[in-house]
Scaffold this active site. Structure first.
Site, PDB file in Angstrom:
ATOM      1  CB  CYS A 164      -0.911  -0.035   1.226  1.00 25.69           C
ATOM      2  SG  CYS A 164      -1.807   1.492   1.547  1.00 25.69           S
ATOM      3  CB  CYS A 191       0.319   1.755   4.088  1.00 25.24           C
ATOM      4  SG  CYS A 191      -1.417   1.290   4.014  1.00 25.24           S
TER       5      CYS A 191
END
Length: 166
Positions: A87, A90
């Site tokens: 991600c 993230c």
């Protein structure tokens, strides 16, 4: 006749597109290679700065399914970052979370939960999108942030943590 004209036009655009892509391909590869080299050097430099690995961090990393009751009945502020290695947002938030953990480790517990390794835990807390940050106060109140909008940059996240410590 119309089919033939549209087919020829389509073939022309495909050839033109392929030609344009291949012309810029080498320059683009050089940029990616240079960026990759810089990222690799930065990671190697960071690793050589004195074993700054995850075990020495103020963050508890959960990447294998723990007991699902791990965040019940907390006795101090608990900040949980649900994320995944793949991600991009993230990864962008990771340094902010690490800084906050270092700054507030005396007053709060910080957990980083890999949703791929802990799918039951992510499901239990209703994580449907990442990054998701869940803050659990000792009085049981919870606050949830999905995406980077409210928690990025660091000053925003710092303010959220301070407000929950009051």
């Amino acid at each position: 006749m119309k089919k033939t004209i549209f087919t020829l036009i389509g073939i022309f655009f495909i050839i033109a597109t392929l030609g344009a892509c291949s012309k810029g391909e080498n320059a683009e590869k050089r940029e990616i290679t240079e960026a990759d080299r810089e990222a690799y050097e930065h990671a190697a430099e960071k690793a050589s700065e004195g074993s700054a690995d995850k075990s020495a961090s103020a963050i508890t990393y959960l990447d294998a399914e723990p007991m699902t009751s791990v965040f019940e009945n907390v006795n101090k502020l608990t900040v949980i970052d649900f994320n995944a290695e793949w991600c991009v947002p993230c990864r962008k938030f990771e340094s902010i979370f690490e800084s906050a953990a270092a700054n507030f480790s005396q007053n709060a517990d910080f957990y980083s939960v890999d949703i791929d390794g802990c799918p039951e835990l992510a499901s239990k807390y209703g994580v449907e999108s990442i990054p998701t940050v869940l803050i659990i106060r000792p009085d049981g109140k919870q606050q949830r942030f999905v995406g980077l909008e409210d928690i990025y940059p660091y000053d925003n996240f710092d303010k959220i943590i301070r407000n929950n410590l009051k």
